[in-house]
Scaffold this motif. Structure first.
Motif, mmCIF file in Angstrom:
data_model
loop_
_atom_site.group_PDB
_atom_site.id
_atom_site.type_symbol
_atom_site.label_atom_id
_atom_site.label_comp_id
_atom_site.label_asym_id
_atom_site.label_seq_id
_atom_site.Cartn_x
_atom_site.Cartn_y
_atom_site.Cartn_z
ATOM 1 N N GLU A 202 -0.389 -3.144 -11.034
ATOM 2 C CA GLU A 202 -1.291 -4.223 -10.628
ATOM 3 C C GLU A 202 -0.488 -5.255 -9.838
ATOM 4 O O GLU A 202 0.654 -5.553 -10.189
ATOM 5 N N VAL A 203 -1.100 -5.795 -8.778
ATOM 6 C CA VAL A 203 -0.458 -6.818 -7.955
ATOM 7 C C VAL A 203 -1.464 -7.938 -7.715
ATOM 8 O O VAL A 203 -2.627 -7.669 -7.389
ATOM 9 N N ARG A 204 -1.021 -9.172 -7.877
ATOM 10 C CA ARG A 204 -1.866 -10.321 -7.543
ATOM 11 C C ARG A 204 -1.180 -11.105 -6.437
ATOM 12 O O ARG A 204 -0.020 -11.521 -6.586
ATOM 13 N N ILE A 205 -1.886 -11.283 -5.325
ATOM 14 C CA ILE A 205 -1.379 -12.077 -4.201
ATOM 15 C C ILE A 205 -2.187 -13.364 -4.172
ATOM 16 O O ILE A 205 -3.392 -13.334 -3.893
ATOM 17 N N GLY A 206 -1.541 -14.476 -4.491
ATOM 18 C CA GLY A 206 -2.302 -15.700 -4.662
ATOM 19 C C GLY A 206 -3.301 -15.509 -5.774
ATOM 20 O O GLY A 206 -2.942 -15.187 -6.910
ATOM 21 N N ALA A 207 -4.598 -15.674 -5.461
ATOM 22 C CA ALA A 207 -5.646 -15.507 -6.467
ATOM 23 C C ALA A 207 -6.321 -14.151 -6.404
ATOM 24 O O ALA A 207 -7.253 -13.889 -7.170
ATOM 25 N N VAL A 208 -5.877 -13.273 -5.501
ATOM 26 C CA VAL A 208 -6.584 -12.004 -5.268
ATOM 27 C C VAL A 208 -5.876 -10.859 -6.002
ATOM 28 O O VAL A 208 -4.704 -10.576 -5.730
ATOM 29 N N PRO A 209 -6.586 -10.170 -6.901
ATOM 30 C CA PRO A 209 -5.980 -9.056 -7.631
ATOM 31 C C PRO A 209 -6.179 -7.722 -6.903
ATOM 32 O O PRO A 209 -7.212 -7.478 -6.282
ATOM 33 N N PHE A 210 -5.183 -6.858 -7.027
ATOM 34 C CA PHE A 210 -5.215 -5.531 -6.421
ATOM 35 C C PHE A 210 -4.775 -4.496 -7.446
ATOM 36 O O PHE A 210 -3.937 -4.763 -8.305
ATOM 37 N N ARG A 211 -5.316 -3.303 -7.292
ATOM 38 C CA ARG A 211 -4.867 -2.141 -8.047
ATOM 39 C C ARG A 211 -3.951 -1.306 -7.172
ATOM 40 O O ARG A 211 -4.242 -1.094 -5.987
ATOM 41 N N VAL A 212 -2.828 -0.839 -7.707
ATOM 42 C CA VAL A 212 -1.960 0.084 -6.970
ATOM 43 C C VAL A 212 -2.547 1.479 -7.116
ATOM 44 O O VAL A 212 -2.613 2.022 -8.224
ATOM 45 N N SER A 213 -2.981 2.051 -6.003
ATOM 46 C CA SER A 213 -3.597 3.379 -6.068
ATOM 47 C C SER A 213 -2.559 4.493 -6.019
ATOM 48 O O SER A 213 -2.763 5.551 -6.621
ATOM 49 N N GLU A 214 -1.438 4.270 -5.297
ATOM 50 C CA GLU A 214 -0.377 5.274 -5.243
ATOM 51 C C GLU A 214 0.803 4.733 -4.452
ATOM 52 O O GLU A 214 0.682 3.769 -3.687
ATOM 53 N N ILE A 215 1.962 5.371 -4.645
ATOM 54 C CA ILE A 215 3.099 5.145 -3.751
ATOM 55 C C ILE A 215 2.778 5.840 -2.433
ATOM 56 O O ILE A 215 2.118 6.876 -2.404
ATOM 57 N N CYS A 216 3.255 5.264 -1.337
ATOM 58 C CA CYS A 216 2.894 5.781 -0.011
ATOM 59 C C CYS A 216 3.890 6.829 0.470
ATOM 60 O O CYS A 216 5.096 6.558 0.556
ATOM 61 N N ASP A 217 3.390 8.016 0.769
ATOM 62 C CA ASP A 217 4.220 9.046 1.383
ATOM 63 C C ASP A 217 4.288 8.790 2.887
ATOM 64 O O ASP A 217 3.316 8.368 3.502
ATOM 65 N N ARG A 218 5.448 9.029 3.474
ATOM 66 C CA ARG A 218 5.684 8.648 4.871
ATOM 67 C C ARG A 218 5.735 9.870 5.779
ATOM 68 O O ARG A 218 6.161 10.963 5.382
ATOM 69 N N CYS A 219 5.299 9.651 7.037
ATOM 70 C CA CYS A 219 5.201 10.741 8.010
ATOM 71 C C CYS A 219 5.980 10.389 9.273
ATOM 72 O O CYS A 219 6.710 9.404 9.323
ATOM 73 N N ALA A 220 5.773 11.189 10.313
ATOM 74 C CA ALA A 220 6.524 11.030 11.559
ATOM 75 C C ALA A 220 6.225 9.728 12.287
ATOM 76 O O ALA A 220 6.974 9.347 13.195
#
Length: 272
Positions: A202-220
């Motif tokens: 879970e991440v809160r930026i200021g007053a806005v809460p977010f759910r972490v859906s996944e770590i990001c896999d990277r491409c070209a």
């Protein structure tokens, strides 16, 4: 920890725009990736295959259209999209609205192949792919797999160090600071330990809460210089030596808003 930078990409695969604040909608930041370029079948013409898209500066107009500029191209103002609905090949979305013929011609000239510009009229229509952590009712713009992407400046600095070490082994000059835009982030935070974000749920930026859906896999896409559009092997080659598991290379985390709100540069970050 604080919010260090906010970026939106009005055109998917185009240049980013840095903001001091942004409204958070269920589908992402206001103005982010509501336009995209597709082929005749409606399939996304993506940055990894067409690096010149990274040269396109796109800015929303007050009327709801788009101003376009790119090196070697005449600037173009696109009116609000009012064409027919056309099938598109984005997961969780069946159709989008066509822009006008001048916009299609502009992108066809830019890419040297038939292309069309489309507008996502209602981002609430596109669901997040469950294979990428989407839950029922969660939606996203034309962004990949989640409304926001977060990267940490500390993690980026660690990667800078790895790149410098690799260059020294090869007897090359140090590469300097890597452009963070290569990772197409929505938000960049500062003050965390490097790669601490891997463990967040879970991440809160200021007053806005977010759910972490996944770590990001990277491409070209990360190997494309956002300023010159030249491609190479870095930073993906070096990143893979340190951050590869399950057959993929990882950097940053994807976020889904739990509530709408407003975020500002300098906002405090809390996590768990």
């Amino acid at each position: 920890m604080i919010l260090d930078q906010i970026l939106i990409y009005p055109l998917k695969s185009g240049k980013g725009c840095s903001l001091s604040e942004a409204i958070v909608h269920p589908w992402g930041l206001d103005g982010d990736r509501r336009w995209a370029v597709v082929d005749e079948r409606g399939d996304n013409l993506w940055l990894g295959e067409f690096p010149r898209l990274a040269s396109v500066a796109a800015h929303a107009t007050a009327e709801g259209g788009l101003r376009l500029a790119a090196r070697g191209m005449k600037p173009l103002t696109v009116p609000p999209a009012a064409g027919a609905a056309t099938p598109v090949g984005f997961s969780g979305l069946d159709k989008a609205v066509l822009a006008d013929d001048a916009a299609h011609a502009w992108f066809s000239e830019l890419l040297g192949r038939p292309a069309r510009l489309v507008w996502l009229d209602d981002p609430g229509r596109r669901s997040i792919d469950p294979a990428h952590g989407g839950l029922p009712g969660e939606v996203v713009s034309f962004a990949w797999d989640a409304p926001l992407l977060l990267i940490s400046e500390s993690s980026a600095l660690a990667l800078d160090g790895w790149l410098a070490e690799e260059a020294a082994v090869r007897g090359e000059d140090p590469p300097g600071r890597l452009s963070r835009v290569r990772f197409r982030p929505s938000v960049i935070i500062d003050g965390a330990e490097a790669f601490a974000e891997d463990r967040w749920r879970e991440v809160r930026i200021g007053a806005v809460p977010f759910r972490v859906s996944e770590i990001c896999d990277r491409c070209a896409v990360t190997t494309i210089d956002p300023e010159t559009q030249e491609t190479g092997k870095e930073p993906l080659r070096t990143l893979a030596r340190h951050r590869k598991w399950d057959g993929k290379t990882w950097f940053g985390i994807r976020l889904v808003p739990r509530e709408p709100g407003l975020i500002r540069v300098g906002d405090p970050i809390s996590v768990h």
